[in-house]
Every structure is written in C-alpha cells, then in structure tokens.
Write a protein that holds these residues in place. Structure first.
Motif, PDB file in Angstrom:
ATOM      1  N   THR A 145      -3.936   1.830  13.085  1.00  0.00           N
ATOM      2  CA  THR A 145      -4.615   1.041  14.119  1.00  0.00           C
ATOM      3  C   THR A 145      -5.953   0.448  13.698  1.00  0.00           C
ATOM      4  OG1 THR A 145      -5.727   2.964  15.102  1.00  0.00           O
ATOM      5  CG2 THR A 145      -3.531   2.424  15.951  1.00  0.00           C
ATOM      6  N   TYR A 146      -6.627   1.038  12.717  1.00  0.00           N
ATOM      7  CA  TYR A 146      -7.931   0.522  12.307  1.00  0.00           C
ATOM      8  C   TYR A 146      -7.755  -0.805  11.554  1.00  0.00           C
ATOM      9  CZ  TYR A 146     -10.699   4.748  13.374  1.00  0.00           C
ATOM     10  OH  TYR A 146     -11.347   5.781  14.003  1.00  0.00           O
ATOM     11  N   SER A 147      -8.708  -1.697  11.712  1.00  0.00           N
ATOM     12  CA  SER A 147      -8.704  -2.943  10.955  1.00  0.00           C
ATOM     13  C   SER A 147      -9.017  -2.656   9.487  1.00  0.00           C
ATOM     14  CB  SER A 147      -9.750  -3.907  11.507  1.00  0.00           C
ATOM     15  OG  SER A 147     -11.060  -3.410  11.256  1.00  0.00           O
ATOM     16  N   ALA A 148      -8.747  -3.640   8.636  1.00  0.00           N
ATOM     17  CA  ALA A 148      -9.055  -3.475   7.215  1.00  0.00           C
ATOM     18  C   ALA A 148     -10.544  -3.216   7.020  1.00  0.00           C
ATOM     19  CB  ALA A 148      -8.629  -4.723   6.442  1.00  0.00           C
ATOM     20  N   GLN A 149     -11.382  -3.863   7.814  1.00  0.00           N
ATOM     21  CA  GLN A 149     -12.836  -3.675   7.713  1.00  0.00           C
ATOM     22  C   GLN A 149     -13.237  -2.252   8.101  1.00  0.00           C
ATOM     23  OE1 GLN A 149     -15.069  -6.465  10.076  1.00  0.00           O
ATOM     24  NE2 GLN A 149     -17.046  -5.806   9.273  1.00  0.00           N
ATOM     25  N   GLU A 150     -12.626  -1.741   9.189  1.00  0.00           N
ATOM     26  CA  GLU A 150     -12.931  -0.373   9.634  1.00  0.00           C
ATOM     27  C   GLU A 150     -12.460   0.659   8.610  1.00  0.00           C
ATOM     28  OE1 GLU A 150     -12.762  -0.358  14.470  1.00  0.00           O
ATOM     29  OE2 GLU A 150     -10.894  -0.787  13.420  1.00  0.00           O
ATOM     30  N   LEU A 151     -11.269   0.446   8.063  1.00  0.00           N
ATOM     31  CA  LEU A 151     -10.751   1.374   7.056  1.00  0.00           C
ATOM     32  C   LEU A 151     -11.620   1.363   5.802  1.00  0.00           C
ATOM     33  CD1 LEU A 151      -6.889   0.765   7.324  1.00  0.00           C
ATOM     34  CD2 LEU A 151      -8.102   2.880   7.881  1.00  0.00           C
ATOM     35  N   THR A 152     -12.071   0.183   5.407  1.00  0.00           N
ATOM     36  CA  THR A 152     -12.949   0.074   4.243  1.00  0.00           C
ATOM     37  C   THR A 152     -14.224   0.873   4.462  1.00  0.00           C
ATOM     38  OG1 THR A 152     -12.084  -2.123   3.701  1.00  0.00           O
ATOM     39  CG2 THR A 152     -14.233  -1.527   2.771  1.00  0.00           C
ATOM     40  N   ARG A 153     -14.798   0.740   5.655  1.00  0.00           N
ATOM     41  CA  ARG A 153     -16.021   1.489   5.981  1.00  0.00           C
ATOM     42  C   ARG A 153     -15.791   2.989   5.886  1.00  0.00           C
ATOM     43  NH1 ARG A 153     -17.342   4.500   9.961  1.00  0.00           N
ATOM     44  NH2 ARG A 153     -15.584   3.840  11.253  1.00  0.00           N
ATOM     45  N   VAL A 154     -14.703   3.484   6.465  1.00  0.00           N
ATOM     46  CA  VAL A 154     -14.404   4.919   6.464  1.00  0.00           C
ATOM     47  C   VAL A 154     -14.242   5.435   5.032  1.00  0.00           C
ATOM     48  CG1 VAL A 154     -12.649   6.636   7.077  1.00  0.00           C
ATOM     49  CG2 VAL A 154     -13.390   4.957   8.776  1.00  0.00           C
ATOM     50  N   LEU A 155     -13.456   4.714   4.240  1.00  0.00           N
ATOM     51  CA  LEU A 155     -13.182   5.163   2.870  1.00  0.00           C
ATOM     52  C   LEU A 155     -14.431   5.107   1.995  1.00  0.00           C
ATOM     53  CD1 LEU A 155      -9.721   3.441   2.238  1.00  0.00           C
ATOM     54  CD2 LEU A 155     -10.159   5.805   2.897  1.00  0.00           C
ATOM     55  N   ARG A 156     -15.247   4.083   2.208  1.00  0.00           N
ATOM     56  CA  ARG A 156     -16.449   3.918   1.388  1.00  0.00           C
ATOM     57  C   ARG A 156     -17.535   4.917   1.796  1.00  0.00           C
ATOM     58  NH1 ARG A 156     -17.773  -2.039   1.373  1.00  0.00           N
ATOM     59  NH2 ARG A 156     -16.178  -2.135  -0.245  1.00  0.00           N
ATOM     60  N   LYS A 162     -14.553   3.910  -4.541  1.00  0.00           N
ATOM     61  CA  LYS A 162     -14.913   2.623  -5.139  1.00  0.00           C
ATOM     62  C   LYS A 162     -13.895   1.528  -4.812  1.00  0.00           C
ATOM     63  CE  LYS A 162     -15.224   4.212  -9.319  1.00  0.00           C
ATOM     64  NZ  LYS A 162     -15.417   4.270 -10.794  1.00  0.00           N
ATOM     65  N   PHE A 163     -12.648   1.924  -4.583  1.00  0.00           N
ATOM     66  CA  PHE A 163     -11.589   0.950  -4.341  1.00  0.00           C
ATOM     67  C   PHE A 163     -11.233   0.878  -2.853  1.00  0.00           C
ATOM     68  CE2 PHE A 163     -11.170   2.609  -8.648  1.00  0.00           C
ATOM     69  CZ  PHE A 163     -11.281   1.430  -9.380  1.00  0.00           C
ATOM     70  N   ALA A 164     -12.230   1.141  -2.005  1.00  0.00           N
ATOM     71  CA  ALA A 164     -11.994   1.198  -0.551  1.00  0.00           C
ATOM     72  C   ALA A 164     -11.373  -0.082  -0.014  1.00  0.00           C
ATOM     73  CB  ALA A 164     -13.314   1.495   0.170  1.00  0.00           C
ATOM     74  N   ARG A 165     -11.928  -1.247  -0.376  1.00  0.00           N
ATOM     75  CA  ARG A 165     -11.420  -2.517   0.153  1.00  0.00           C
ATOM     76  C   ARG A 165      -9.980  -2.759  -0.289  1.00  0.00           C
ATOM     77  NH1 ARG A 165     -14.222  -6.750   2.137  1.00  0.00           N
ATOM     78  NH2 ARG A 165     -16.190  -5.963   1.248  1.00  0.00           N
ATOM     79  N   LYS A 166      -9.689  -2.477  -1.536  1.00  0.00           N
ATOM     80  CA  LYS A 166      -8.333  -2.663  -2.081  1.00  0.00           C
ATOM     81  C   LYS A 166      -7.327  -1.750  -1.372  1.00  0.00           C
ATOM     82  CE  LYS A 166      -6.229  -3.194  -6.683  1.00  0.00           C
ATOM     83  NZ  LYS A 166      -5.086  -2.260  -6.696  1.00  0.00           N
ATOM     84  N   ILE A 167      -7.708  -0.495  -1.180  1.00  0.00           N
ATOM     85  CA  ILE A 167      -6.824   0.467  -0.503  1.00  0.00           C
ATOM     86  C   ILE A 167      -6.609   0.061   0.952  1.00  0.00           C
ATOM     87  CG2 ILE A 167      -6.643   2.858   0.308  1.00  0.00           C
ATOM     88  CD1 ILE A 167      -8.226   3.636  -2.278  1.00  0.00           C
ATOM     89  N   ALA A 168      -7.686  -0.322   1.641  1.00  0.00           N
ATOM     90  CA  ALA A 168      -7.568  -0.718   3.049  1.00  0.00           C
ATOM     91  C   ALA A 168      -6.645  -1.911   3.204  1.00  0.00           C
ATOM     92  CB  ALA A 168      -8.958  -1.037   3.612  1.00  0.00           C
ATOM     93  N   GLY A 169      -6.774  -2.887   2.327  1.00  0.00           N
ATOM     94  CA  GLY A 169      -5.892  -4.061   2.387  1.00  0.00           C
ATOM     95  C   GLY A 169      -4.438  -3.675   2.203  1.00  0.00           C
ATOM     96  N   ALA A 170      -4.178  -2.765   1.276  1.00  0.00           N
ATOM     97  CA  ALA A 170      -2.805  -2.323   1.027  1.00  0.00           C
ATOM     98  C   ALA A 170      -2.240  -1.549   2.215  1.00  0.00           C
ATOM     99  CB  ALA A 170      -2.763  -1.459  -0.234  1.00  0.00           C
ATOM    100  N   VAL A 171      -3.078  -0.719   2.847  1.00  0.00           N
ATOM    101  CA  VAL A 171      -2.628   0.037   4.032  1.00  0.00           C
ATOM    102  C   VAL A 171      -2.233  -0.925   5.151  1.00  0.00           C
ATOM    103  CG1 VAL A 171      -3.418   1.545   5.910  1.00  0.00           C
ATOM    104  CG2 VAL A 171      -3.914   2.157   3.532  1.00  0.00           C
TER     105      VAL A 171
END
Length: 322
Positions: A145-156, A162-171
């Motif tokens: 349910t989280y947006s790619a931006q929200e997931l990136t924030r959580v992972l980072r 370091k690869f938060a944005r890449k992982i979030a996009g793939a999810v």
C-alpha cells in the motif's frame, strides 16, 4: 536453536548498572522489554527484595516469561502494554515512582525463532512482523500500500539501505503483478535488485530491508521517542534508566534524551550554579558502552549494541515524588 540467541546481551553489565538503584528494600524495576524474561530473571535471582514489573506488547512473550518467572510469585508482575505507556503502568500499580527502568530495544530472539511471525529472512513465512499480532498493520500491508516515495523513506531511514529507491520501485512494480504475502518472494526481489558486489559485503542482503519494515510496522522510533521522557519522569532520586540500543537512530535518540537532563542549564563560564539550574540526572556510562569480542563471538547480536545509563540525582523539576 542456539542457546546464545537466548542469552541477553551484556547481561552482567546491565545488572551491575542497575544494582545501585535496587539496593533498598522494596525496590521496583520496570523491565520495559520483557521478552523471554532473561534480564528480569537475573535481577530477581540476585536481589531477593526487588519487585519487577515486566512490560511487553507481545502476548506470546508475556505468556512465556510469566511461566519462566512464576517461581518468584508476586515479586513479578507481567503487563501487556507498549513501553511508551510506562507512566500509566506505574500509576496503575499504585506507585508514584520506581527505582530502575530497563530497555533492551529491537526484536527478541523469541520473535525471530517463531517462523510464522515473519521477522526472520532466512525462512519463507507470512510477512507479518507485528510484535503484537492482535493490532496494527503488517509488513505485507506496508509493501502493498505504501507509495514508492514512502517505501524509499522507510528503507533509507530505518534500514540505512543504499539501494532504497531501486528496491521501492521494484516492489511497486512487482505488487501490480501479485501482492506480497510471504518473505521468500521479498528476499528473491532483494537478491535481484541489490548489485552482486554489494551483496558480498555487509551481511545478508535482506537484513536492512527486514529491519526497516519491522521498525515501521511497530512504530519503534515513535514509541521510544515517547517512552524515554516518560521513563525518566517516573524514576526516583537515586534511580537509574538503562538502555541497550541496536540501531543508530535509537541510540542517537537515547543519547539526546540523556544529555538534555545531564547538561548544566547555565551560561558557560558562570562562577556558580544558581539554585534550580543543577542537572537532575548524571550520566553513569561514559558515552556508549559496547560488548567485548568474546561476547560478540558467542552471541553475534551483541555486535551492534550500544549501552547507556543515567541516574537521577535531583527530583524532576516541579515534581513532588518521595
């Protein structure tokens, strides 16, 4: 299941730091992260006059610890709560203050060992990760349910990935094909998205993502942010708060909370300290203490621990506790 995984980190040192606050008859310790009860058991065994109030949000942990500590009778009181509710818990026990408070932060060995809880990335399991399985969102809901931006924030922020944005996009891309429900599929995605050179260093490639999801699901930083001032407020003079943190953000939060109350509240260079401006707490540990090499070899979880302790030397300003 290794015995080492069930030995509390820096147990002897933690008990030694608590000891001066627990010497008087009728002393009370609040163990805010009861888990399997290892710290509480050690205190109850060493101090036959001490009472322990054990808080945990995990009903399963409370049940197991209560069984383990049943032999101590009414010297042990289990309470189902999140540790940021410590002030309410203390009041409900009919107390104005307590002598010691302990936090051993992070996930417990019991939660990692129970496959169905979804905390461990080594085995395929439902993506739950709630410390209290009766309430709140699951890790699967976060991923789906989280947006790619929200997931990136959580992972980072929580995983320092370091690869938060890449992982979030793939999810986000993969959940369109099929929602995430189990940890195995997430681990496969992480292996695919994290470059091979990065996978060869820094431990398991899923470690940071799983940590980040767990901290988000359980709002661990939010609970700690509220719990620290609450714990410091219920400590009597001579009482101590001891914290074991395993994440840099948690340790930073503890350091700032302790420093704020141990620092002189006067301009630098003043020849005397005006009454009412003395620090109400003193630092017991010099900076953060760490585990020695022997303990880390025996119990790998000890590698990231940062241990801090403070003692109340004056009543809280405006307080009238005995």
């Amino acid at each position: 299941m290794s015995r080492a995984s069930h030995v509390p980190v820096m147990l002897d040192r933690v008990v030694a730091l608590l000891a001066p606050a627990l010497e008087r008859d009728g002393a009370v310790l609040v163990d805010c992260t009861l888990g399997l009860g290892g710290h509480s058991e050690a205190v109850l065994q060493r101090f036959d006059h001490v009472r322990v109030i054990g808080i945990d949000r995990d009903p399963q942990a409370l049940e197991l610890a209560s069984s383990r500590l049943a032999g101590f009778g009414d010297r042990f009181t289990p309470v189902h709560a999140v540790y940021d509710e410590i002030a309410d818990v203390v009041a409900e026990q009919g107390l104005n203050s307590v002598d010691a408070v302990l936090f051993d932060l992070g996930v417990s060995s019991m939660q990692l060992d129970v496959r169905e809880r979804g905390f461990a990335y080594a085995e395929d399991a439902p993506l739950d990760m709630r410390m209290d399985g009766t309430t709140g969102i699951t890790a699967a809901e976060v991923l789906n349910t989280y947006s790619a931006q929200e997931l990136t924030r959580v992972l980072r922020e929580y995983g320092e990935e370091k690869f938060a944005r890449k992982i979030a996009g793939a999810v986000v891309r993969e959940r369109e094909r099929e929602p995430f429900t189990r940890s195995g599929r997430l681990v496969e995605l992480l292996y695919a998205e994290i470059p091979a050179p990065a996978r060869r260093t820094g431990g398991h490639p899923a470690k940071r993502t799983f940590q980040a999801l767990r901290m988000e699901v359980n709002d661990e930083l939010g609970a700690l942010r509220d719990a620290l001032p609450a714990a410091l407020s219920v400590i009597s003079v001579g009482g101590r708060v001891v914290v074991e943190a395993y994440h840099s953000l948690e340790d930073r939060m503890v350091k700032h909370a302790f420093t704020a109350l141990t620092r002189l509240d006067v301009p630098e260079g003043l020849p005397f300290i005006p009454e009412g401006h003395e620090p109400t707490m003193r630092m017991v540990t010099r900076g953060a203490e760490v585990a020695d090499e022997h303990e880390i070899a025996e119990n790998p979880r000890a590698a990231s621990v940062r241990l801090r302790a403070v003692e109340r030397v004056l009543p809280a300003r405006g307080a009238h506790r005995s």
